[in-house]
Write an enzyme that holds these catalytic residues in place. Structure first.
Site, mmCIF file in Angstrom:
data_model
loop_
_atom_site.group_PDB
_atom_site.id
_atom_site.type_symbol
_atom_site.label_atom_id
_atom_site.label_comp_id
_atom_site.label_asym_id
_atom_site.label_seq_id
_atom_site.Cartn_x
_atom_site.Cartn_y
_atom_site.Cartn_z
ATOM 1 N N ASP A 313 0.830 -1.215 0.000
ATOM 2 C CA ASP A 313 0.000 0.000 0.000
ATOM 3 C C ASP A 313 0.860 1.258 0.000
ATOM 4 O O ASP A 313 0.646 2.179 -0.784
ATOM 5 C CB ASP A 313 -0.953 0.013 1.203
ATOM 6 C CG ASP A 313 -2.091 -0.988 1.033
ATOM 7 O OD1 ASP A 313 -2.198 -1.576 -0.059
ATOM 8 O OD2 ASP A 313 -2.854 -1.191 1.985
ATOM 9 N N ARG A 386 -6.343 5.427 -2.395
ATOM 10 C CA ARG A 386 -4.885 5.633 -2.475
ATOM 11 C C ARG A 386 -4.461 6.326 -3.767
ATOM 12 O O ARG A 386 -3.471 7.054 -3.776
ATOM 13 C CB ARG A 386 -4.138 4.312 -2.280
ATOM 14 C CG ARG A 386 -4.415 3.720 -0.918
ATOM 15 C CD ARG A 386 -3.303 2.888 -0.324
ATOM 16 N NE ARG A 386 -3.777 2.305 0.915
ATOM 17 C CZ ARG A 386 -3.881 2.952 2.070
ATOM 18 N NH1 ARG A 386 -3.510 4.211 2.161
ATOM 19 N NH2 ARG A 386 -4.351 2.348 3.143
#
Length: 427
Positions: A313, A386
């Site tokens: 991530d 994100r």
């Protein structure tokens, strides 16, 4: 579609108090619901994914009270597996941290529950978890496409010898680990393939220990879990700040600091994504570690070539930080980007090209060469929080950037853009 244009940012400086970690929040909520006793969770994240978990717990009859700002939650534990009165359907949005652990936990005992979600959730694989649960006796039916949600769960998981593929998502193993102690028999979980995102398994084991359950971890190849156990409330539990969310502010400082300090995580954090700071340091930034903070000060950034499997991530943030580094950056072993909120490898490559980067998109890697000057572009975010946060970093150049659907950050960080503005000085 709504959009947000960020004007060029000359400098960032200041302190960010991080919202609670999504990974920790949803694990802690489920364990507190399964535990004996009352648990008070503090610094809980208030975001879409956490709300989906809370709504599911409500549907399952778990009683809890939330503070007005939704960051403090008092949960009355069920003292064992969760049961629905009659047939039940739970809608879990696009929250993998709710879908995967609940899919396993609700296979204990006898239930008749359907788990479903947004269209993207129906494209995120869950077959490896279902295969493993079936080996342990669970009765699970795919309602639409084989290997994908929605699922019908009808209980039956008793333990035994279970194999799980670890190469796509660590959440499958997390789900099995959290469920197995409550099964009537012992469970031996064997890992097939290479285990991705291993630090996320450490978060799971850490939390299970906090709730009174320890298991035998044999080099992450096999896990032995005694059956017939129960979780015990730790009383109160403070949720760490979200280390993935910290990455954007630390990267901003590396590019255009000043110094930015993030609080709520530190050198002893259980989240693997704190290792993101080491990557920035390797690129040339200055990092300072405290018990409850990490700070980053600007440096001349150089490109890197690294295996990013352990921090998938946060690695996305390196992909946009690479626009400000000298040379060509290569991020490797990131196939699991393809099965996240969107196919992140494709999305990242597509949007980086819009701002002028030269990009090579491989099956499980991305190679990025920055342009002399970044182009102004409208960045598609693919309903992926994100993507929106990563591409905000483009504004740290002398070029504005437009982020489409900026509210998609609500999945983990609803006030991200306000927080970024707070530490930014306009060019």
């Amino acid at each position: 579609m709504e959009s947000l244009t960020l004007q060029p940012i000359a400098r960032v400086d200041g302190t960010i108090n991080l919202p609670g970690s999504k990974s920790v929040s949803n694990r802690a909520l489920l364990l507190a619901a399964l535990a004996h006793g009352k648990t008070v969770l503090t610094n809980l994240l208030d975001s879409d994914d956490v709300r989906h978990m809370l709504n599911a717990l409500t549907g399952l009859g778990v009683s809890y009270t939330l503070s007005a700002d939704r960051t403090r939650c008092e949960i009355i534990g069920n003292g064992g597996p969760l049961h629905a009165e009659g047939a039940l359907e739970l809608f879990l949005g696009n929250a993998g941290t709710a879908m995967r652990p609940l899919a396993a936990a609700l296979c204990l005992g006898s239930n008749d529950i359907v788990l479903t979600g947004e269209p993207r959730m129906k494209e995120r694989p869950i077959g490896h978890l279902v295969d493993a649960l079936r080996l342990g006796g669970a009765k699970i039916t795919y309602l639409e496409q084989e290997n994908y949600p929605p699922l019908r769960l009808q209980g039956g998981f008793t333990g035994g010898n279970v194999d799980v593929d670890g190469s796509v998502s660590s959440q499958f193993l997390t789900a099995l680990l959290m469920t197995a102690p409550l099964a009537p028999e012992d469970t031996v979980i064997r890992i097939k393939g290479d285990l991705v995102s291993k630090p996320y398994i450490d978060i799971t084991l850490n939390l299970m220990k906090t709730f009174g359950v320890e298991i035998e971890n044999q080099h992450y190849q096999q896990f032995v879990v005694k059956g017939g156990q129960s979780y015990q409330s730790p009383g109160t539990y403070l949720v760490e700040g979200d280390a993935s969310s910290a990455s954007y502010f630390l990267a901003a400082a590396a590019i255009k600091g000043g110094t930015v300090k993030v609080t709520g995580i530190g050198r002893n954090s259980m989240q693997g994504d704190i290792r993101f700071a080491d990557v920035l340091e390797k690129m040339g930034a200055t990092i300072c570690w405290g018990d409850d903070y990490i700070s980053c000060t600007r440096g001349e950034l150089n490109a890197i070539d690294m295996d990013m499997n352990h921090i998938p991530d946060a690695a996305m943030t390196i992909a946009t930080a690479a626009l400000f580094a000298k040379g060509t950056t290569t991020l490797r072993n990131i196939y699991n980007w393809r099965v996240k909120e969107t196919d992140r490898l494709f999305a990242m490559a597509t949007e980086l090209r819009k701002v002028g980067a030269e990009v090579e998109e491989g099956h499980d890697y991305i190679r990025i060469t920055p342009p002399e000057k970044l182009n102004f572009a409208e960045i598609a975010t693919y309903n992926d929080h994100r993507m929106a946060m990563c591409f905000s970093l483009v504004a740290l150049s002398d070029t504005p950037v437009t982020i489409l659907d900026p509210k998609c950050t609500a999945k983990t960080f609803p006030d991200y853009f306000e927080q970024l503005a707070r530490i930014s000085q306009a060019a």
